[in-house]
Scaffold this active site. Structure first.
Site, mmCIF file in Angstrom:
data_model
loop_
_atom_site.group_PDB
_atom_site.id
_atom_site.type_symbol
_atom_site.label_atom_id
_atom_site.label_comp_id
_atom_site.label_asym_id
_atom_site.label_seq_id
_atom_site.Cartn_x
_atom_site.Cartn_y
_atom_site.Cartn_z
ATOM 1 N N CYS A 11 51.840 83.341 18.024
ATOM 2 C CA CYS A 11 51.826 84.578 17.225
ATOM 3 C C CYS A 11 50.564 85.413 17.446
ATOM 4 O O CYS A 11 50.625 86.617 17.685
ATOM 5 C CB CYS A 11 52.030 84.266 15.742
ATOM 6 S SG CYS A 11 50.689 83.341 14.954
ATOM 7 N N HIS A 36 49.934 82.947 10.134
ATOM 8 C CA HIS A 36 50.893 83.661 10.978
ATOM 9 C C HIS A 36 50.563 85.148 10.960
ATOM 10 O O HIS A 36 50.041 85.678 9.985
ATOM 11 C CB HIS A 36 52.325 83.442 10.489
ATOM 12 C CG HIS A 36 53.363 83.939 11.447
ATOM 13 N ND1 HIS A 36 53.646 83.300 12.632
ATOM 14 C CD2 HIS A 36 54.169 85.044 11.419
ATOM 15 C CE1 HIS A 36 54.581 83.968 13.286
ATOM 16 N NE2 HIS A 36 54.912 85.029 12.577
ATOM 17 N N HIS A 95 57.027 89.870 16.454
ATOM 18 C CA HIS A 95 56.187 88.675 16.356
ATOM 19 C C HIS A 95 56.764 87.541 17.185
ATOM 20 O O HIS A 95 57.926 87.582 17.614
ATOM 21 C CB HIS A 95 56.017 88.247 14.890
ATOM 22 C CG HIS A 95 57.238 87.599 14.302
ATOM 23 N ND1 HIS A 95 57.175 86.551 13.412
ATOM 24 C CD2 HIS A 95 58.568 87.855 14.470
ATOM 25 C CE1 HIS A 95 58.401 86.191 13.058
ATOM 26 N NE2 HIS A 95 59.260 86.955 13.677
#
Length: 387
Positions: free
Chosen positions: A293, A341, A353
């Site tokens: 990520c 994240h 993402h």
């Protein structure tokens, strides 16, 4: 109505109810109700519902479907939890990896400095040795006595000047020698400290690597026990949950306040990130073929002309924070309370993402996960304005 009309009626029920009708084996039940109301089944449906055996079978089917759904929900929770922990460990791995690389560079730089200092120290020692030898050859006679024994006053003054210069030179060499030795000791101590930190971060990196592998392997093991149709239903559960969370976020009216435009640098970052859609998530990866990520956001903003921290936690800690209502495309949304994240906002309530192992870079709702906050990599006023 006829058989064709009946089939159209069934299709109509399915079309209007959508996914909700298909799940849990309710299609037959809903269809029977519709047909019964229209009189197509006559007394058959009434007789069927009056039969205790049929009712028991239907109750057993419903209980079985409910148990199956609960089982999959539990499985999804376990898998999500394992992947979340793996992602947190990935951030730790990335942070340790970054520190290892930095400390390796510092150690190389220190080693070169130490080498140069050692050469300088050796030269000063040779110079100091030459001065000591010259003094020894002079027989140790005090300089003042030698001057007094000189031929004339002019020679005396000349010799006095030379002696002072020699004394100053000797003092200078000794001072430089002492200073250089001190620097060498400091550099050596710094190198030792860097080595200790390097080893510590190597251990952290290896520990995080083992932890990631353990969590991912455990999640994959759970998934491997599922039948193909259960895996499909599991994927659907994940999608449904993300949809519900996104819908709640949108229902809050948040998009009514978000109407900012991307900076020209943000546009470049978005263009890079969206060009990676479909590429696999791999923990610790920064491209060009796979990403995690924060690896995706790191490379995207490098393409936008800005270097940002490697991990989502450091991106949250170091980058300028903005309110959600002031968010603009290109900003980074940090998720979960531990900042484990990150996704890039691309406008209209969506992010791009890299989700987790087993998934690919994709677009999803910005509100599909718990938002910790928003950070902006290019917050300088002149850049933000595109000037």
């Amino acid at each position: 109505m006829g058989s064709q009309g009946a089939r159209q009626g069934v299709r109509g029920v399915r079309d209007s109810w959508g996914r909700g009708v298909v799940r849990g084996g309710r299609v037959v039940a809903c269809t029977a109700v519709v047909l019964c109301v229209t009189g197509l089944l006559g007394g058959t449906a009434t007789a069927a519902y009056a039969d205790p055996k049929v009712r028991e079978e239907r109750a057993a089917d419903a209980a079985s479907a409910e148990a199956s759904l609960k089982h999959l929900q539990d499985v999804r929770k376990k898998i999500d939890d394992l992947y979340r922990k793996a992602e947190k460990a990935t951030d730790a791995y990335n942070g340790a990896k970054e520190q290892v690389e930095l400390q390796q560079k510092e150690i190389v730089k220190l080693a070169r400095t130490i080498d140069r200092t050692q050469h300088r120290l050796a030269a000063l020692k040779r110079q100091a040795g030459a001065l000591a030898s010259a003094q020894y050859r002079g027989g140790g006679m005090p300089s003042e006595a030698k001057l007094i024994l000189g031929a004339d006053s002019g020679a005396f003054l000349d010799n006095a000047t030379l002696v002072r210069k020699a004394q100053q030179a000797t003092k200078g060499v000794i001072s430089q020698l002492s200073q250089t030795k001190g620097q060498l000791e400091d550099y050596s101590a710094a190198a030792t400290d860097r080595w200790e930190r390097l080893e510590e971060n190597r251990k952290k990196k290896e520990s995080a690597r083992r932890d990631i592998k353990k969590k991912i392997d455990a999640a994959k093991k759970i998934e491997s026990r599922l039948a193909a149709d259960e895996k499909d239903r599991l994927q659907k559960l994940e999608d449904d949950q993300a949809f519900l969370e996104q819908q709640k976020w949108l229902d809050s009216g948040v998009l009514k306040e978000i109407d900012n435009k991307a900076s020209r640098f943000g546009k470049k970052a978005i263009a890079f990130a969206t060009a990676q859609i479909g590429k696999d998530y791999v923990w610790g990866a920064e491209g060009p073929d796979t990403f995690d990520c924060s690896g995706l956001t790191l490379r995207a903003w490098q393409a936008g002309g800005t270097t940002i921290p490697r991990t989502s936690q450091e991106q949250w800690r170091q980058l300028h924070r903005v309110a959600i209502k002031d968010m603009r495309p290109g900003d980074l949304i940090i998720y979960f309370s531990d900042a484990s994240h990150v996704g890039m906002y691309i406008g209209k309530g969506a992010i791009v993402h890299a989700p987790r192992p087993g998934r690919q870079v994709t677009i999803t709702g910005a509100g599909s996960m718990p938002i910790l906050g928003v950070v902006r990599p290019d917050d300088e006023p002149d850049r933000a304005a595109g000037r």
